[in-house]
Scaffold this active site. Structure first.
Site, mmCIF file in Angstrom:
data_model
loop_
_atom_site.group_PDB
_atom_site.id
_atom_site.type_symbol
_atom_site.label_atom_id
_atom_site.label_comp_id
_atom_site.label_asym_id
_atom_site.label_seq_id
_atom_site.Cartn_x
_atom_site.Cartn_y
_atom_site.Cartn_z
ATOM 1 N N GLU A 67 4.092 10.602 -7.696
ATOM 2 C CA GLU A 67 3.071 10.133 -8.631
ATOM 3 C C GLU A 67 3.202 8.651 -8.972
ATOM 4 O O GLU A 67 2.230 7.978 -9.245
ATOM 5 C CB GLU A 67 3.134 10.973 -9.918
ATOM 6 C CG GLU A 67 2.077 10.614 -10.952
ATOM 7 C CD GLU A 67 0.660 10.912 -10.479
ATOM 8 O OE1 GLU A 67 -0.279 10.320 -11.029
ATOM 9 O OE2 GLU A 67 0.514 11.755 -9.565
ATOM 10 N N ASP A 80 -7.096 -18.399 11.893
ATOM 11 C CA ASP A 80 -7.300 -17.019 11.452
ATOM 12 C C ASP A 80 -8.324 -16.931 10.333
ATOM 13 O O ASP A 80 -8.481 -17.863 9.540
ATOM 14 C CB ASP A 80 -5.983 -16.419 10.919
ATOM 15 C CG ASP A 80 -5.060 -15.997 12.041
ATOM 16 O OD1 ASP A 80 -5.542 -15.792 13.160
ATOM 17 O OD2 ASP A 80 -3.854 -15.876 11.779
ATOM 18 N N ARG A 108 4.175 -12.529 11.776
ATOM 19 C CA ARG A 108 3.382 -13.286 12.753
ATOM 20 C C ARG A 108 3.236 -14.749 12.352
ATOM 21 O O ARG A 108 2.883 -15.590 13.184
ATOM 22 C CB ARG A 108 2.017 -12.634 12.943
ATOM 23 C CG ARG A 108 1.115 -12.696 11.728
ATOM 24 C CD ARG A 108 -0.176 -11.922 11.950
ATOM 25 N NE ARG A 108 -0.978 -12.462 13.029
ATOM 26 C CZ ARG A 108 -1.793 -13.505 12.917
ATOM 27 N NH1 ARG A 108 -1.910 -14.110 11.750
ATOM 28 N NH2 ARG A 108 -2.493 -13.931 13.938
ATOM 29 N N PRO A 159 -0.616 0.657 -5.725
ATOM 30 C CA PRO A 159 -2.061 0.440 -5.822
ATOM 31 C C PRO A 159 -2.469 -0.351 -7.054
ATOM 32 O O PRO A 159 -3.585 -0.859 -7.123
ATOM 33 C CB PRO A 159 -2.643 1.860 -5.850
ATOM 34 C CG PRO A 159 -1.517 2.740 -6.277
ATOM 35 C CD PRO A 159 -0.283 2.095 -5.751
#
Length: 245
Positions: free
Chosen positions: A116, A169, A154, A89
């Site tokens: 953690e 896209d 893809r 993150p």
């Protein structure tokens, strides 16, 4: 392309690789993959891969030894040096541009953590990229890795039946994609825009570009600062803004 995935939960990937576009890409031999349970590389007699953090604190931290050894064991005989991607993150926010960059590589290696966090030496001395798929925290890096892998595969040549769909896209052009319509032309009184039924390709292209600009202006206006616009498009946005006010 070859993809290695270091994970404590390899079974999580089974459905992903055996469904939809990824399954077809595998059948076409567009990529190969290897699921690596890095617990198998630990030197701890109890098969532990985590430990308490120095200095105290909540949670457990992944130790460096099994991850370093797992990476080394799965890259030493490869002809190409892999991009080693840490799903985290705290990492670089993931974008379509990053997907296009990774799609040019021959070998990707993903590290999916749990608990953690990671021992900092993994970040500093092993990985080449840290990637985050959003400003939130998951129980592990597996789901994030699936997102990145899907978006990269893809883009490989021959994976999608219609290569034009990639170039149109959302985010590929810097804008959000224009609206789409299909049959029937009139559904319960809701009609397809007439220009799409006209057969006039130039007018259709102009309409789609303007709709992309409109949708981006309404939903993600910050993206417009990164797009090179023609004078006509600038005028279109100016009129759009004046009509909104």
């Amino acid at each position: 392309m070859h993809i290695d995935i270091l994970t404590l939960f390899p079974n999580m990937f089974t459905g992903v690789f055996q469904s939809s576009i990824l399954q077809k890409a595998l059948e076409k031999k567009k990529f190969t993959y290897n699921l690596i349970d890095f617990r198998e590389y630990t030197e701890d007699k109890h098969q532990k891969v985590d430990d308490y953090p120095y200095g105290g604190g909540a949670g457990m931290v992944l130790t460096p030894q099994p991850i370093f050894d797992a990476v080394q064991a799965n890259t030493v005989d490869k002809n190409t040096k892999p991009r080693i991607i840490l799903m985290c993150p705290q990492g670089e926010p993931y974008t379509q541009k990053k997907a296009e960059e990774l799609a040019k590589e021959e070998h990707l290696l993903f590290i999916c953590g749990h608990y953690e966090g990671y021992d900092e030496r993994i970040r500093e001395h092993l990985v080449t990229d840290e990637i985050s798929i959003g400003d939130y925290v998951l129980t592990g890096g597996e789901l994030g890795a699936m997102v990145v892998i899907d978006s990269v595969i893809r883009l490989l040549p021959g994976v999608l039946g219609n290569t034009q769909s990639i170039t149109e896209d959302s985010f590929t052009t810097g804008l959000l994609e224009h609206p789409h319509y299909t049959r029937p032309a009139n559904f319960r009184g809701m009609k397809v825009p007439g220009v799409l039924l006209s057969g006039h390709h130039e007018k259709i292209a102009t309409w789609r570009r303007e709709q992309s600009l409109k949708r981006t202006y309404e939903r993600r206006p910050e993206l417009l600062t990164q797009v090179q616009l023609t004078e006509r498009e600038k005028q279109f946005l100016k009129e759009l803004k004046n009509n909104k006010m």
